[in-house]
Design an enzyme around this catalytic site. Sequence first.
Site, short mmCIF file in Angstrom:
data_model
loop_
_atom_site.label_atom_id
_atom_site.label_comp_id
_atom_site.label_asym_id
_atom_site.label_seq_id
_atom_site.Cartn_x
_atom_site.Cartn_y
_atom_site.Cartn_z
CG HIS A 112 39.71 51.80 46.36
ND1 HIS A 112 39.01 52.26 47.44
CD2 HIS A 112 39.42 50.48 46.28
CE1 HIS A 112 38.34 51.27 48.00
NE2 HIS A 112 38.56 50.16 47.31
CD GLU A 113 40.06 48.07 43.43
OE1 GLU A 113 40.51 47.08 44.04
OE2 GLU A 113 38.89 48.49 43.57
MG MG Z 1 37.84 48.13 47.86
#
Ligand code: MG
Length: 506
Positions: free
Chosen positions: A267-268
Amino acid sequence: MKTIEKLRQLDSESILIGHISSVLAWDQETYMPINGINERSDQLAFLEELSHKKITNPEIGQLLDEAGSSSMEPYGAESFSFIDRAYLRILRRKYDQAIKLPASLVSEMAKITSFSQSAWQEARKNDDFKLWSPHLSKMIELSRNYASCIDPDSNTYDVLLDKHEEGSSEAEIKTVFSELKAELVKLLDKILGSNQLDNSRLFGFCPIETQKKLSLLMMEKLDNDSNSSRLDCSAHPFTISLGESDTRITSRYDCNYFPSGLFTTLHETGHCLYELGIDPAPGYKRTSLGNSSSAGIHESQSRFWENVIGRSMAFWLKNYSGIKDILTTILDEVKLEYFYSAINKVEPSFIRVEADEVTYALHIILRFELESSLLNGSLSVKDLPEAWNDGMLKLMGIKPDNDREGCLQDIHWAMGLFGYFPSYALGNLYAAQMWDSMKNQGLNPEEVVAKGDLSVILSWLRANVHKPGAIYKPNELIRKISGKELDPVCFTKYLKEKYSILYNFS
Ligand code: MG
């Protein structure tokens, strides 16, 4: 010096200060000892005030006027290039908003926010809402003041939302969310009425060091530039850009369940790819144009890599053996098909950042409803924990036993980020629209991913989403990419297709 160059030079001063603040904010969340908070909050407040002074410099207003940019016609004279006109619009918006804010409010907000964040960390650690609630009340009060300075005639929520998702409104979000909620609840019912998938074999002790190694491997697989980024740990995972070619991400690891850290990192990394993919050309570099289009578009990039790619069979066809080599004891006997269904298990749960693709937006809808009530005064701070728990019960049929797993789990309200949560759900919707667009443009994204050629996907995102930076407003960008407005149907269709196969229903 030409008007536009002078504007860029003046703008760059507040951008530089913002980058310095980011270094301090990053450190506060990762390495700073807890007693550093007093000095740190003063440092951040000082820089915030300085940045405000820079951006409210009357010379910027004069130069914008000279360039023909007004509040009503922000793009300026037609003789400017397309990029310069987009830049004038962004700078006009930034300037107009900044001059409405008294320096005292800017500094107070920065200071109080630092303390509130620190109190939230303590409250979350000790599961004690009362440690944080006075700070939360203060953050709400300051956010209301902020909104009434920016636009006293508008609804508070609209003003706060517009800060993160330009052009959106509470009414629009309500409409989109009610359609989304109805579809998600229907889908969740079908899933819960089917045979549940098993993920028990993914649990097991996994040292943090091993998980970090896994995270770094994933960042490499996604073609993230390791010379321009780094990975650390924090209580709440985030991505922050400290300036040109320096974007930091953090993850958070569960010693007994490696997928938690794995998907957080994917995600990051999606956020990181966006930050590093913005056009580095002089017109963008260190200016307000070298920014994301909106929080929702930013989130589309993280959700895209975490879910659309990261939870697809196509991705793991090429990457499963690589993670098996690292997670030898846990995955030794686990087949790819099991792994794929396990990472896609749908189940109502308490923690938003660990939620599956189907229930995720329900977490957001709850936060949207609560923050909207907190801001309009129909919900008081002391009643928040109960309202949260009741909301979870109504939406997902589960009730947290403690506030750590309830209203203390997210840092956003502690940072004064009201009107920000919707962007997370919008991110899912935008990501699904982008995925559809890739297909409609004949890219065959599934086939490409299955062949392990992620660079084709990244190049598409670079060209269509990353490179333009803040040129387009989010609604303009999604229309340009997909040929239509924000539309929850792409996302719900994607979910229905994927999960009817996984859970074997029609
Ligand atoms: Mg986010």
